[in-house]
Write a protein that holds these residues in place. Structure first.
Motif, short mmCIF file in Angstrom:
data_model
loop_
_atom_site.label_atom_id
_atom_site.label_comp_id
_atom_site.label_asym_id
_atom_site.label_seq_id
_atom_site.Cartn_x
_atom_site.Cartn_y
_atom_site.Cartn_z
N SER A 87 0.86 -1.18 0.00
CA SER A 87 0.00 0.00 0.00
C SER A 87 0.90 1.23 0.00
CB SER A 87 -0.94 0.02 1.20
OG SER A 87 -0.19 0.14 2.39
N GLY A 88 0.30 2.36 -0.30
CA GLY A 88 1.11 3.58 -0.34
C GLY A 88 1.91 3.67 -1.63
N THR A 89 3.20 3.41 -1.55
CA THR A 89 4.04 3.51 -2.74
C THR A 89 4.73 2.21 -3.13
OG1 THR A 89 5.95 4.24 -1.46
CG2 THR A 89 4.53 5.97 -2.36
N ASP A 90 4.67 1.19 -2.29
CA ASP A 90 5.42 -0.04 -2.56
C ASP A 90 4.49 -1.25 -2.58
OD1 ASP A 90 7.82 1.59 -0.75
OD2 ASP A 90 8.29 0.76 -2.73
N PHE A 91 4.56 -1.96 -3.70
CA PHE A 91 3.67 -3.09 -3.94
C PHE A 91 4.46 -4.28 -4.42
CE2 PHE A 91 -0.22 -0.70 -3.48
CZ PHE A 91 0.19 0.60 -3.72
N THR A 92 3.94 -5.48 -4.12
CA THR A 92 4.63 -6.71 -4.49
C THR A 92 3.64 -7.72 -5.04
OG1 THR A 92 6.29 -6.38 -2.74
CG2 THR A 92 6.06 -8.60 -3.63
N LEU A 93 4.05 -8.38 -6.11
CA LEU A 93 3.33 -9.55 -6.62
C LEU A 93 4.21 -10.76 -6.32
CD1 LEU A 93 1.03 -10.88 -8.35
CD2 LEU A 93 2.56 -10.58 -10.31
N THR A 94 3.62 -11.76 -5.67
CA THR A 94 4.35 -12.97 -5.33
C THR A 94 3.68 -14.17 -6.00
OG1 THR A 94 5.00 -12.05 -3.19
CG2 THR A 94 5.15 -14.44 -3.46
N ILE A 95 4.52 -14.99 -6.62
CA ILE A 95 4.05 -16.28 -7.15
C ILE A 95 4.76 -17.32 -6.31
CG2 ILE A 95 3.70 -17.69 -9.20
CD1 ILE A 95 4.38 -15.17 -10.88
N SER A 96 3.99 -18.07 -5.55
CA SER A 96 4.58 -18.89 -4.48
C SER A 96 5.43 -20.05 -5.01
CB SER A 96 3.49 -19.43 -3.56
OG SER A 96 2.58 -20.21 -4.31
N SER A 97 4.99 -20.68 -6.06
CA SER A 97 5.73 -21.81 -6.65
C SER A 97 5.47 -21.78 -8.15
CB SER A 97 5.27 -23.13 -6.04
OG SER A 97 5.96 -24.21 -6.63
N LEU A 98 6.46 -21.41 -8.93
CA LEU A 98 6.27 -21.16 -10.35
C LEU A 98 5.89 -22.42 -11.13
CD1 LEU A 98 9.21 -18.70 -10.92
CD2 LEU A 98 6.80 -18.19 -11.34
N GLU A 99 4.83 -22.26 -11.94
CA GLU A 99 4.44 -23.28 -12.90
C GLU A 99 4.98 -22.87 -14.28
OE1 GLU A 99 2.87 -26.06 -12.28
OE2 GLU A 99 2.39 -25.70 -10.17
N PRO A 100 5.17 -23.82 -15.18
CA PRO A 100 5.70 -23.47 -16.51
C PRO A 100 4.90 -22.39 -17.22
CG PRO A 100 5.72 -25.84 -16.21
CD PRO A 100 5.01 -25.27 -15.01
#
Lengths: 108, 118
Positions: A67-80
């Motif tokens: 929130s605010g100015t810093d955001f993150t997208l996380t993919i917990s375990s990558l699929e092909p």
């Protein structure tokens, strides 16, 4: 105009690993941020809206935070099928709606 | 199932005009704001314009203001983009996108390529 800066530009990981993508805004924008996935030759697809809400049909391995100015997208375990380009987009201060420049997630 | 199908992309000379169309189906078209978003080949996404559900509220990116005009025909479930005074840097894939109530884009067409070149 809110400028969104994504990092890194390219992220090289292997299937099964965790991916963390960042989006930083030039001014505070509460939680008014979305993430999109775009595969070669395809239109973007909405993954996350309002920073942390998964769109319809999006797998639980995708999560968003910040929130605010810093955001993150996380993919917990990558699929092909997760190797693609990811964009963030703000709707806090429009027009214009603005996008980040993208992070390319590639197979290591 | 929501479907958005763009058409009208061609090769046009600088200074020329073009009209893009987007045919919508699978949802109540006149309930939603609609957008055009473009992407130059190999580049990122740029929002271009939006039109409100009623067709009266319109907004534009500075890069196209005064040259492009967005419109819709709710009786035909169609969205349009009239593009005038085209420039080389208008070359891009143009996507029609359905807006959410809170300012995001939850469905996209496959895009139509506009090439501005002499």
């Amino acid at each position: 105009e809110i400028v969104l800066t994504q990092s890194p530009a390219t992220l090289s990981l292997s299937p099964g690993e965790r991916a963390t993508l960042s989006c930083r805004a030039s001014q505070s924008m509460s939680s008014y941020l979305a993430w999109y996935q775009q595969k070669p030759g395809q239109a973007p697809r909405l993954l996350i809206y309002d920073a942390s809400n998964r769109a319809t049909g999006i797998p639980a391995r995708f999560s968003g935070s910040g929130s605010g100015t810093d955001f993150t997208l996380t993919i917990s375990s990558l699929e092909p099928e997760d190797f693609a380009v990811y964009y963030c987009q703000q709707r806090s201060n429009w027009p214009p709606y603005t996008f980040g420049q993208g992070t390319k997630l590639e197979i290591k | 199932e929501v479907q958005l199908v763009e058409s009208g992309g061609v090769v046009v000379q600088p200074g020329g005009s073009l009209r893009l169309s987007c045919a919508a189906s699978g949802f109540t078209f006149d309930d939603y704001t609609m957008h055009w978003v473009r992407q130059a080949p190999g580049k990122g996404l740029e929002w271009v314009s939006l039109v409100g559900w009623e067709g009266k509220s319109t907004y534009y990116a500075d890069s196209v203001k005064g040259r492009f005009a967005i419109s819709r025909d709710n009786s035909k479930n169609s969205l349009y983009l009239q593009m005038n005074s085209l420039r080389v840097d208008d070359t891009a894939f143009y996507y029609c996108a359905k807006g959410t109530y809170n300012g995001y884009f939850d469905s996209w067409g496959q895009g139509t390529l506009v090439t501005v070149s002499s």
